[in-house]
Design a protein around this motif. Sequence first.
Motif, PDB file in Angstrom:
ATOM      1  N   ASN A 104       6.180  10.270  -7.979  1.00  0.00           N
ATOM      2  CA  ASN A 104       5.607  10.593  -6.791  1.00  0.00           C
ATOM      3  C   ASN A 104       5.093  12.340  -6.815  1.00  0.00           C
ATOM      4  OD1 ASN A 104       4.704  11.331  -4.181  1.00  0.00           O
ATOM      5  ND2 ASN A 104       6.096   9.799  -3.347  1.00  0.00           N
ATOM      6  N   PRO A 105       3.943  12.592  -6.801  1.00  0.00           N
ATOM      7  CA  PRO A 105       3.428  13.775  -7.025  1.00  0.00           C
ATOM      8  C   PRO A 105       3.824  14.526  -5.816  1.00  0.00           C
ATOM      9  CG  PRO A 105       1.608  12.320  -6.610  1.00  0.00           C
ATOM     10  CD  PRO A 105       2.715  11.368  -6.978  1.00  0.00           C
ATOM     11  N   ALA A 106       4.197  14.070  -4.663  1.00  0.00           N
ATOM     12  CA  ALA A 106       4.491  14.844  -3.627  1.00  0.00           C
ATOM     13  C   ALA A 106       5.983  15.262  -3.643  1.00  0.00           C
ATOM     14  CB  ALA A 106       4.616  13.841  -2.181  1.00  0.00           C
ATOM     15  N   ALA A 107       6.635  14.749  -4.456  1.00  0.00           N
ATOM     16  CA  ALA A 107       8.208  15.134  -4.618  1.00  0.00           C
ATOM     17  C   ALA A 107       8.301  16.388  -5.376  1.00  0.00           C
ATOM     18  CB  ALA A 107       8.977  14.103  -5.376  1.00  0.00           C
ATOM     19  N   GLU A 108       9.096  17.453  -4.713  1.00  0.00           N
ATOM     20  CA  GLU A 108       9.511  18.537  -5.405  1.00  0.00           C
ATOM     21  C   GLU A 108      10.210  18.527  -6.534  1.00  0.00           C
ATOM     22  OE1 GLU A 108      10.944  23.177  -4.131  1.00  0.00           O
ATOM     23  OE2 GLU A 108      10.611  21.712  -2.633  1.00  0.00           O
ATOM     24  N   LEU A 109      10.146  19.280  -7.618  1.00  0.00           N
ATOM     25  CA  LEU A 109      11.051  19.229  -8.854  1.00  0.00           C
ATOM     26  C   LEU A 109      12.177  19.783  -8.706  1.00  0.00           C
ATOM     27  CD1 LEU A 109       8.053  19.975 -11.790  1.00  0.00           C
ATOM     28  CD2 LEU A 109       9.381  17.437 -11.054  1.00  0.00           C
ATOM     29  N   PRO A 110      13.422  19.543  -9.131  1.00  0.00           N
ATOM     30  CA  PRO A 110      14.697  20.330  -9.123  1.00  0.00           C
ATOM     31  C   PRO A 110      14.248  21.495  -9.947  1.00  0.00           C
ATOM     32  CG  PRO A 110      14.779  17.790  -9.988  1.00  0.00           C
ATOM     33  CD  PRO A 110      13.456  18.012  -9.886  1.00  0.00           C
TER      34      PRO A 110
ATOM     35  N   LEU B 205       9.695   4.353 -11.378  1.00  0.00           N
ATOM     36  CA  LEU B 205      10.365   4.833 -10.582  1.00  0.00           C
ATOM     37  C   LEU B 205      10.705   6.239 -10.910  1.00  0.00           C
ATOM     38  CD1 LEU B 205      12.804   4.617  -8.451  1.00  0.00           C
ATOM     39  CD2 LEU B 205      14.280   4.046 -10.290  1.00  0.00           C
ATOM     40  N   ALA B 206      10.791   6.670 -12.162  1.00  0.00           N
ATOM     41  CA  ALA B 206      10.886   7.841 -12.893  1.00  0.00           C
ATOM     42  C   ALA B 206      10.377   8.170 -14.061  1.00  0.00           C
ATOM     43  CB  ALA B 206      12.440   8.581 -12.698  1.00  0.00           C
ATOM     44  N   SER B 207      10.047   9.199 -14.727  1.00  0.00           N
ATOM     45  CA  SER B 207       9.875   9.351 -16.270  1.00  0.00           C
ATOM     46  C   SER B 207      10.719  10.592 -16.811  1.00  0.00           C
ATOM     47  CB  SER B 207       8.345  10.034 -16.272  1.00  0.00           C
ATOM     48  OG  SER B 207       8.307  11.143 -15.783  1.00  0.00           O
ATOM     49  N   ARG B 208      10.653  10.104 -18.288  1.00  0.00           N
ATOM     50  CA  ARG B 208      11.572  10.995 -18.954  1.00  0.00           C
ATOM     51  C   ARG B 208      11.071  11.605 -20.472  1.00  0.00           C
ATOM     52  NH1 ARG B 208      15.390   6.608 -19.915  1.00  0.00           N
ATOM     53  NH2 ARG B 208      15.953   6.945 -17.813  1.00  0.00           N
TER      54      ARG B 208
ATOM     55  N   GLU C 146       0.735  -1.137   0.002  1.00  0.00           N
ATOM     56  CA  GLU C 146       0.103  -0.114   0.083  1.00  0.00           C
ATOM     57  C   GLU C 146       0.737   1.131  -0.134  1.00  0.00           C
ATOM     58  OE1 GLU C 146      -3.267   0.357  -0.474  1.00  0.00           O
ATOM     59  OE2 GLU C 146      -3.239  -1.947  -0.863  1.00  0.00           O
ATOM     60  N   THR C 147       1.927   1.228   0.743  1.00  0.00           N
ATOM     61  CA  THR C 147       2.864   2.310   0.610  1.00  0.00           C
ATOM     62  C   THR C 147       3.358   2.491  -0.758  1.00  0.00           C
ATOM     63  OG1 THR C 147       3.816   1.791   2.841  1.00  0.00           O
ATOM     64  CG2 THR C 147       4.943   3.204   1.436  1.00  0.00           C
ATOM     65  N   LEU C 148       3.752   1.627  -1.499  1.00  0.00           N
ATOM     66  CA  LEU C 148       4.392   1.942  -2.904  1.00  0.00           C
ATOM     67  C   LEU C 148       3.203   2.236  -3.656  1.00  0.00           C
ATOM     68  CD1 LEU C 148       7.009   1.390  -4.226  1.00  0.00           C
ATOM     69  CD2 LEU C 148       6.287  -1.065  -4.826  1.00  0.00           C
ATOM     70  N   PHE C 149       1.828   1.822  -3.635  1.00  0.00           N
ATOM     71  CA  PHE C 149       0.748   2.184  -4.406  1.00  0.00           C
ATOM     72  C   PHE C 149       0.395   3.680  -4.038  1.00  0.00           C
ATOM     73  CE2 PHE C 149      -0.756  -2.474  -4.697  1.00  0.00           C
ATOM     74  CZ  PHE C 149       0.142  -2.701  -5.405  1.00  0.00           C
ATOM     75  N   SER C 150       0.623   4.271  -2.789  1.00  0.00           N
ATOM     76  CA  SER C 150       0.579   5.504  -2.430  1.00  0.00           C
ATOM     77  C   SER C 150       1.510   6.360  -2.923  1.00  0.00           C
ATOM     78  CB  SER C 150       0.395   5.595  -0.791  1.00  0.00           C
ATOM     79  OG  SER C 150       0.317   7.001  -0.403  1.00  0.00           O
ATOM     80  N   ASN C 151       2.758   5.978  -3.048  1.00  0.00           N
ATOM     81  CA  ASN C 151       3.766   6.479  -3.727  1.00  0.00           C
ATOM     82  C   ASN C 151       3.697   7.006  -5.255  1.00  0.00           C
ATOM     83  OD1 ASN C 151       5.055   6.820  -1.073  1.00  0.00           O
ATOM     84  ND2 ASN C 151       6.494   5.384  -1.718  1.00  0.00           N
ATOM     85  N   VAL C 152       3.312   6.027  -5.784  1.00  0.00           N
ATOM     86  CA  VAL C 152       3.234   5.855  -7.204  1.00  0.00           C
ATOM     87  C   VAL C 152       1.662   5.947  -7.737  1.00  0.00           C
ATOM     88  CG1 VAL C 152       3.964   4.798  -9.681  1.00  0.00           C
ATOM     89  CG2 VAL C 152       5.437   4.536  -7.125  1.00  0.00           C
TER      90      VAL C 152
ATOM     91  N   THR D  36      10.664   5.417  -4.137  1.00  0.00           N
ATOM     92  CA  THR D  36       9.918   5.973  -4.726  1.00  0.00           C
ATOM     93  C   THR D  36       9.085   6.948  -3.721  1.00  0.00           C
ATOM     94  OG1 THR D  36       8.340   4.096  -3.771  1.00  0.00           O
ATOM     95  CG2 THR D  36       8.890   4.199  -6.279  1.00  0.00           C
ATOM     96  N   SER D  37       9.672   7.041  -2.278  1.00  0.00           N
ATOM     97  CA  SER D  37       8.991   8.057  -1.523  1.00  0.00           C
ATOM     98  C   SER D  37       9.442   9.514  -1.568  1.00  0.00           C
ATOM     99  CB  SER D  37       9.687   7.721   0.041  1.00  0.00           C
ATOM    100  OG  SER D  37      11.330   8.067  -0.034  1.00  0.00           O
ATOM    101  N   LYS D  38       8.802  10.338  -1.261  1.00  0.00           N
ATOM    102  CA  LYS D  38       9.135  11.847  -1.707  1.00  0.00           C
ATOM    103  C   LYS D  38      10.714  12.266  -1.392  1.00  0.00           C
ATOM    104  CE  LYS D  38       7.831  16.550   0.256  1.00  0.00           C
ATOM    105  NZ  LYS D  38       9.393  16.852   0.557  1.00  0.00           N
ATOM    106  N   GLU D  39      11.229  11.571  -0.284  1.00  0.00           N
ATOM    107  CA  GLU D  39      12.468  12.062  -0.199  1.00  0.00           C
ATOM    108  C   GLU D  39      13.574  11.186  -1.249  1.00  0.00           C
ATOM    109  OE1 GLU D  39      10.301  12.724   3.357  1.00  0.00           O
ATOM    110  OE2 GLU D  39      10.455  10.863   2.126  1.00  0.00           O
ATOM    111  N   GLY D  40      13.160   9.995  -1.389  1.00  0.00           N
ATOM    112  CA  GLY D  40      13.745   9.291  -2.374  1.00  0.00           C
ATOM    113  C   GLY D  40      13.799   9.642  -3.777  1.00  0.00           C
TER     114      GLY D  40
END
Length: 371
Positions: free
Chosen positions: A329-335, A153-156, A133-139, A311-315
């Motif tokens: 992860n939509p919670a992650a801040e973009l560079p 894990l990431a998109s390009r 559930e944690t992974l599904f919440s992250n992604v 896939t966590s916000k920090e990761g």
Amino acid sequence: MRNKIVAGVLTFLSAAVIVTGCGGTNGGTKGENNSGTNGASPSASAEATAKPEKSGVVNVFTARHYDIDFAMFDQFEKETGITVNEIKGTAEELVERMKREGESSEADLFITVDGGVLNYAKESGVLQPIESETLFSNVPEKFRDKDNNWVALASRARVIVYAKDRVKPEQLSTYEALAEPQWKGKVVARSSTNMYNQSLIASFIELNGEAKTEEWAKGIVANFARDPEGGDRDQAKALAAGIADVAIMNTYYVGQMLHSKDAEEVKVAENIGVFFPNQETTGTHLNISGIGLAAHAKNKENALKLAEYMTSKEGQEMLTNGSFEFPVNPAAELPQLLKEWGQFKTQDIQYAQLGVNNKAATELLNRSGWK
């Protein structure tokens, strides 16, 4: 320290040797993680007890070769005490090895780039459904396999890159427009054997059909400034050298070049612009990197912990600040660089279709004369 193992070498080793090399706790570099304090000072002893206990291992079969991945594995080890063993190789090599070894496989996680390759791994039977559930919440769901055999894990984004001194953004619009006569002798791209180009074509087949896609590919071939050669960085360098005016590239290469230790790469990147095509039509092509849980994972709990961490916000923030991919992860801040590029519309297709359409895409590229 983590064990870094090249898949091609391990192919010739027995399973017993692999287990000893990957999971042993006696001697070698793994010994430095032991919690014993014989002969240590009180302060050293206190420092040792503050570190996490050794909590087993996770064996990662990875086709990604980015320094930031390795840094993330190190950080995960520090925070959890779980040793990350990397087994590196091409995606095809790793999948074939997992198939060949079957239940005796040491693989816990499979990490690679391209939605089509992830679908290939799933269809090859080397992955199993993920339950977290944690992974599904992250992604978000759009970045997950419909049967949860893998998560992104990431998109390009694969975009149009242009020489700032010769092309204005308003001259650009769509991928399709690059096949028009005005761009004759001004386009560069990687070869038809490149997976990123094959997936781009596979996405066009899904959206526009084979006939229109082949017509476009033939138009691009007619507009090439030179025969395809090199990687994405080489396309950027061709723009800087005046060989061409526009190139088809992945965005993260521009970010990596801008932050390179090579002054020439930085100079090249500073003189090219990024344009997200098809914003009024089908959207920009987006591909992914992803994580799959190995079918016979022997360290399943640790594997899920690593996937959840990455896939966590920090990761995600650590990953994308190093690779310049887009976080899933939509919670992650973009560079900052990605913020400057702004939001953009993306293609609305299932990533698995990149694999389903790969054979047709490869044949189409060959027919079009794309070398």
